[in-house]
Design a protein around this motif. Structure first.
Motif, PDB file in Angstrom:
ATOM      1  N   ASP A  92      19.250 105.122  -1.479  1.00 57.70           N
ATOM      2  CA  ASP A  92      18.723 105.129  -0.115  1.00 57.70           C
ATOM      3  C   ASP A  92      17.294 104.577  -0.081  1.00 57.70           C
ATOM      4  OD1 ASP A  92      21.072 106.189   0.832  1.00 57.70           O
ATOM      5  OD2 ASP A  92      20.347 108.265   0.884  1.00 57.70           O
ATOM      6  N   ALA A  93      16.487 105.001  -1.070  1.00 53.79           N
ATOM      7  CA  ALA A  93      15.095 104.539  -1.135  1.00 53.79           C
ATOM      8  C   ALA A  93      15.032 103.037  -1.411  1.00 53.79           C
ATOM      9  CB  ALA A  93      14.340 105.313  -2.212  1.00 53.79           C
ATOM     10  N   ILE A  94      15.928 102.546  -2.260  1.00 53.68           N
ATOM     11  CA  ILE A  94      15.962 101.115  -2.568  1.00 53.68           C
ATOM     12  C   ILE A  94      16.323 100.306  -1.327  1.00 53.68           C
ATOM     13  CG2 ILE A  94      17.246  99.338  -3.833  1.00 53.68           C
ATOM     14  CD1 ILE A  94      17.384 101.328  -6.186  1.00 53.68           C
ATOM     15  N   PHE A  95      17.325 100.779  -0.562  1.00 57.18           N
ATOM     16  CA  PHE A  95      17.728 100.073   0.658  1.00 57.18           C
ATOM     17  C   PHE A  95      16.577 100.014   1.671  1.00 57.18           C
ATOM     18  CE2 PHE A  95      22.283 101.590  -0.319  1.00 57.18           C
ATOM     19  CZ  PHE A  95      22.512 100.470  -1.090  1.00 57.18           C
ATOM     20  N   LYS A  96      15.847 101.116   1.789  1.00 51.32           N
ATOM     21  CA  LYS A  96      14.704 101.144   2.718  1.00 51.32           C
ATOM     22  C   LYS A  96      13.634 100.139   2.308  1.00 51.32           C
ATOM     23  CE  LYS A  96      15.292 105.959   4.203  1.00 51.32           C
ATOM     24  NZ  LYS A  96      14.720 107.330   4.173  1.00 51.32           N
ATOM     25  N   GLU A  97      13.368 100.054   0.997  1.00 56.85           N
ATOM     26  CA  GLU A  97      12.373  99.108   0.513  1.00 56.85           C
ATOM     27  C   GLU A  97      12.825  97.670   0.755  1.00 56.85           C
ATOM     28  OE1 GLU A  97       9.281  99.394  -0.792  1.00 56.85           O
ATOM     29  OE2 GLU A  97       9.408 101.517  -0.233  1.00 56.85           O
ATOM     30  N   LEU A  98      14.098  97.389   0.508  1.00 52.15           N
ATOM     31  CA  LEU A  98      14.613  96.039   0.730  1.00 52.15           C
ATOM     32  C   LEU A  98      14.540  95.650   2.200  1.00 52.15           C
ATOM     33  CD1 LEU A  98      17.725  96.107  -1.634  1.00 52.15           C
ATOM     34  CD2 LEU A  98      15.658  94.741  -1.945  1.00 52.15           C
ATOM     35  N   ASP A  99      14.819  96.598   3.081  1.00 53.15           N
ATOM     36  CA  ASP A  99      14.761  96.328   4.519  1.00 53.15           C
ATOM     37  C   ASP A  99      13.330  96.104   4.994  1.00 53.15           C
ATOM     38  OD1 ASP A  99      17.484  96.509   4.778  1.00 53.15           O
ATOM     39  OD2 ASP A  99      17.481  98.612   5.407  1.00 53.15           O
ATOM     40  N   ALA A 100      12.400  96.909   4.454  1.00 54.87           N
ATOM     41  CA  ALA A 100      11.001  96.835   4.905  1.00 54.87           C
ATOM     42  C   ALA A 100      10.301  95.607   4.324  1.00 54.87           C
ATOM     43  CB  ALA A 100      10.256  98.107   4.510  1.00 54.87           C
ATOM     44  N   GLY A 101      10.575  95.288   3.066  1.00 61.72           N
ATOM     45  CA  GLY A 101       9.980  94.106   2.442  1.00 61.72           C
ATOM     46  C   GLY A 101       8.467  94.142   2.358  1.00 61.72           C
ATOM     47  N   GLN A 102       7.906  95.309   2.143  1.00 60.99           N
ATOM     48  CA  GLN A 102       6.452  95.441   2.115  1.00 60.99           C
ATOM     49  C   GLN A 102       5.880  95.122   0.736  1.00 60.99           C
ATOM     50  OE1 GLN A 102       5.632  99.430   3.451  1.00 60.99           O
ATOM     51  NE2 GLN A 102       6.069  98.949   5.586  1.00 60.99           N
ATOM     52  N   THR A 103       4.553  94.985   0.688  1.00 58.05           N
ATOM     53  CA  THR A 103       3.864  94.752  -0.575  1.00 58.05           C
ATOM     54  C   THR A 103       4.158  95.891  -1.549  1.00 58.05           C
ATOM     55  OG1 THR A 103       2.070  93.628   0.597  1.00 58.05           O
ATOM     56  CG2 THR A 103       1.609  94.375  -1.654  1.00 58.05           C
ATOM     57  N   GLY A 104       4.425  95.528  -2.782  1.00 64.85           N
ATOM     58  CA  GLY A 104       4.737  96.545  -3.795  1.00 64.85           C
ATOM     59  C   GLY A 104       6.182  96.985  -3.807  1.00 64.85           C
ATOM     60  N   MET A 105       7.036  96.277  -3.063  1.00 58.81           N
ATOM     61  CA  MET A 105       8.453  96.638  -2.954  1.00 58.81           C
ATOM     62  C   MET A 105       9.114  96.702  -4.332  1.00 58.81           C
ATOM     63  SD  MET A 105      11.520  94.445  -1.129  1.00 58.81           S
ATOM     64  CE  MET A 105      11.319  93.095  -2.313  1.00 58.81           C
ATOM     65  N   GLU A 106       8.848  95.697  -5.174  1.00 58.48           N
ATOM     66  CA  GLU A 106       9.501  95.649  -6.483  1.00 58.48           C
ATOM     67  C   GLU A 106       9.107  96.829  -7.358  1.00 58.48           C
ATOM     68  OE1 GLU A 106       8.036  91.861  -7.438  1.00 58.48           O
ATOM     69  OE2 GLU A 106       9.722  90.751  -6.586  1.00 58.48           O
ATOM     70  N   THR A 107       7.843  97.226  -7.256  1.00 56.61           N
ATOM     71  CA  THR A 107       7.368  98.360  -8.057  1.00 56.61           C
ATOM     72  C   THR A 107       8.093  99.643  -7.661  1.00 56.61           C
ATOM     73  OG1 THR A 107       5.181  97.352  -8.291  1.00 56.61           O
ATOM     74  CG2 THR A 107       5.341  99.723  -8.696  1.00 56.61           C
ATOM     75  N   VAL A 108       8.264  99.853  -6.364  1.00 52.53           N
ATOM     76  CA  VAL A 108       8.949 101.051  -5.879  1.00 52.53           C
ATOM     77  C   VAL A 108      10.422 101.023  -6.301  1.00 52.53           C
ATOM     78  CG1 VAL A 108       9.650 102.351  -3.828  1.00 52.53           C
ATOM     79  CG2 VAL A 108       7.374 101.339  -3.937  1.00 52.53           C
ATOM     80  N   ILE A 109      11.064  99.867  -6.166  1.00 53.79           N
ATOM     81  CA  ILE A 109      12.475  99.748  -6.546  1.00 53.79           C
ATOM     82  C   ILE A 109      12.652 100.019  -8.038  1.00 53.79           C
ATOM     83  CG2 ILE A 109      14.369  98.097  -6.840  1.00 53.79           C
ATOM     84  CD1 ILE A 109      13.559  96.878  -4.156  1.00 53.79           C
ATOM     85  N   GLU A 110      11.769  99.464  -8.856  1.00 50.21           N
ATOM     86  CA  GLU A 110      11.859  99.696 -10.300  1.00 50.21           C
ATOM     87  C   GLU A 110      11.670 101.176 -10.635  1.00 50.21           C
ATOM     88  OE1 GLU A 110       8.917  96.957 -11.528  1.00 50.21           O
ATOM     89  OE2 GLU A 110      10.250  95.208 -11.357  1.00 50.21           O
ATOM     90  N   ALA A 111      10.803 101.848  -9.878  1.00 49.52           N
ATOM     91  CA  ALA A 111      10.600 103.286 -10.092  1.00 49.52           C
ATOM     92  C   ALA A 111      11.872 104.063  -9.770  1.00 49.52           C
ATOM     93  CB  ALA A 111       9.449 103.787  -9.231  1.00 49.52           C
ATOM     94  N   GLN A 112      12.575 103.667  -8.710  1.00 52.81           N
ATOM     95  CA  GLN A 112      13.830 104.338  -8.352  1.00 52.81           C
ATOM     96  C   GLN A 112      14.907 104.095  -9.416  1.00 52.81           C
ATOM     97  OE1 GLN A 112      14.048 106.450  -5.858  1.00 52.81           O
ATOM     98  NE2 GLN A 112      11.947 105.986  -5.236  1.00 52.81           N
ATOM     99  N   ILE A 113      14.940 102.881  -9.956  1.00 54.40           N
ATOM    100  CA  ILE A 113      15.911 102.573 -11.012  1.00 54.40           C
ATOM    101  C   ILE A 113      15.611 103.399 -12.259  1.00 54.40           C
ATOM    102  CG2 ILE A 113      16.751 100.751 -12.558  1.00 54.40           C
ATOM    103  CD1 ILE A 113      16.207  98.791 -10.210  1.00 54.40           C
ATOM    104  N   ARG A 114      14.329 103.589 -12.550  1.00 57.88           N
ATOM    105  CA  ARG A 114      13.959 104.412 -13.712  1.00 57.88           C
ATOM    106  C   ARG A 114      14.434 105.845 -13.531  1.00 57.88           C
ATOM    107  NH1 ARG A 114       7.832 104.464 -15.751  1.00 57.88           N
ATOM    108  NH2 ARG A 114       8.378 102.271 -15.962  1.00 57.88           N
ATOM    109  N   ILE A 115      14.308 106.366 -12.322  1.00 54.96           N
ATOM    110  CA  ILE A 115      14.795 107.720 -12.041  1.00 54.96           C
ATOM    111  C   ILE A 115      16.303 107.794 -12.270  1.00 54.96           C
ATOM    112  CG2 ILE A 115      15.131 109.452 -10.228  1.00 54.96           C
ATOM    113  CD1 ILE A 115      12.451 108.483  -9.034  1.00 54.96           C
ATOM    114  N   MET A 116      17.024 106.763 -11.813  1.00 53.73           N
ATOM    115  CA  MET A 116      18.470 106.728 -12.035  1.00 53.73           C
ATOM    116  C   MET A 116      18.805 106.753 -13.522  1.00 53.73           C
ATOM    117  SD  MET A 116      19.974 103.849  -9.471  1.00 53.73           S
ATOM    118  CE  MET A 116      19.816 103.936  -7.683  1.00 53.73           C
ATOM    119  N   LEU A 117      18.123 105.905 -14.285  1.00 54.75           N
ATOM    120  CA  LEU A 117      18.404 105.806 -15.716  1.00 54.75           C
ATOM    121  C   LEU A 117      18.127 107.129 -16.425  1.00 54.75           C
ATOM    122  CD1 LEU A 117      16.897 102.264 -16.449  1.00 54.75           C
ATOM    123  CD2 LEU A 117      19.316 102.880 -16.402  1.00 54.75           C
ATOM    124  N   VAL A 118      17.007 107.750 -16.097  1.00 50.48           N
ATOM    125  CA  VAL A 118      16.675 109.039 -16.722  1.00 50.48           C
ATOM    126  C   VAL A 118      17.707 110.092 -16.333  1.00 50.48           C
ATOM    127  CG1 VAL A 118      14.982 110.910 -16.817  1.00 50.48           C
ATOM    128  CG2 VAL A 118      14.213 108.538 -16.927  1.00 50.48           C
TER     129      VAL A 118
END
Length: 260
Positions: A92-118
């Motif tokens: 859900d957080a990744i979809f929101k970031e992709l929709d918003a397209g704000q500065t730092g989007m990739e950093t936030v998405i990578e953080a969410q992926i790290r949470i998934m992996l852990v």
């Protein structure tokens, strides 16, 4: 991820029915298709090597996460509602970031992926895919890869890696060339080139900043290294990548598929 219902994963070797809630993880292949049953709900996410590398990071658990991410597995979430909820929240957080397209989007998405992996790691995926035939050679390569990731910007020579692994440089050379077809120095240079390409394509850092970030003594040293490896100067690579929407046609090197 199949949230509800089921899907069928079709490969040249057969088919696998996946009943939700479940996570199916594996390398992307043009020969693999996923067909969802009518009324099913789910999510498909494709990760590039650079994104996955950034998400894994360099923390102590990085080696375990990298080992896990290199394997193919299917994990039922029926008895793991908290893991299912965590991963759904991350999507859900990744979809929101992709929709918003704000500065730092990739950093936030990578953080969410790290949470998934852990979360998957905590759920016992590593134990599930553990193979008793996983030989000492592969373990050495895993440790070497982890050290390369952790010390990429420090520009360690091969003998320093060998010392950390408690093997001789000749032994490390033999393991890498026999298993991967490349000597350790080539693997290190490929990985450094891949990181430089990712920074040139995805970041707004200047060439001076990228050179310093990657541990080069000067921008001219970085430019000479990059041109020797990629065939073009870094500035030309960046301009071509921008013009082609981030898909430069120059040689891309250092895929994680090169490693065990």
């Amino acid at each position: 991820m199949v949230l509800s219902g089921s899907a069928v994963r079709l490969t040249p070797d057969g088919e696998e029915t996946i009943v939700g809630p479940v996570i199916n993880w594996g390398p992307k292949s043009p020969d693999t298709r996923v067909k969802a049953r009518a009324g099913s709900h789910g999510i498909i996410m494709t990760l590039g090597d650079a994104t996955l590398s950034n998400a894994i990071g360099h923390k102590p658990e990085a080696a375990a996460l990298r080992l896990m991410s290199a394997r193919e597995f299917t994990l039922s979430l029926n008895a793991k509602p908290e893991i299912s909820q965590t991963i759904t929240t991350c999507f859900d957080a990744i979809f929101k970031e992709l929709d918003a397209g704000q500065t730092g989007m990739e950093t936030v998405i990578e953080a969410q992926i790290r949470i998934m992996l852990v979360s998957l790691w905590r759920a016992g995926v590593n134990e599930m895919i553990e193979d008793q035939s996983y030989k000492a050679t592969n373990l050495t390569l895993e440790r070497f890869r982890h050290l390369v990731e952790a010390h990429l910007r420090e520009r360690w020579p091969v003998h320093r890696f060998a010392a950390e692994l408690d093997v001789s440089p000749d032994r490390l050379h033999d393991i890498c060339t026999r298993t991967l077809g490349k000597p350790p120095q080539r693997l290190i240079r490929d990985r450094l080139t891949f990181e430089a390409q990712a920074l040139l394509q995805r970041s707004h850092q200047t060439l001076d900043q990228i050179a310093d970030h990657l541990g080069f003594c000067s921008t001219s040293q970085f430019s000479a290294f990059f041109k020797a490896e990629a065939g073009v100067p870094p500035g030309s690579f960046r301009r071509a990548s921008t013009q082609q929407g981030g898909n430069a046609k120059y040689t891309q090197v250092g895929s994680y598929a090169d490693w065990p």
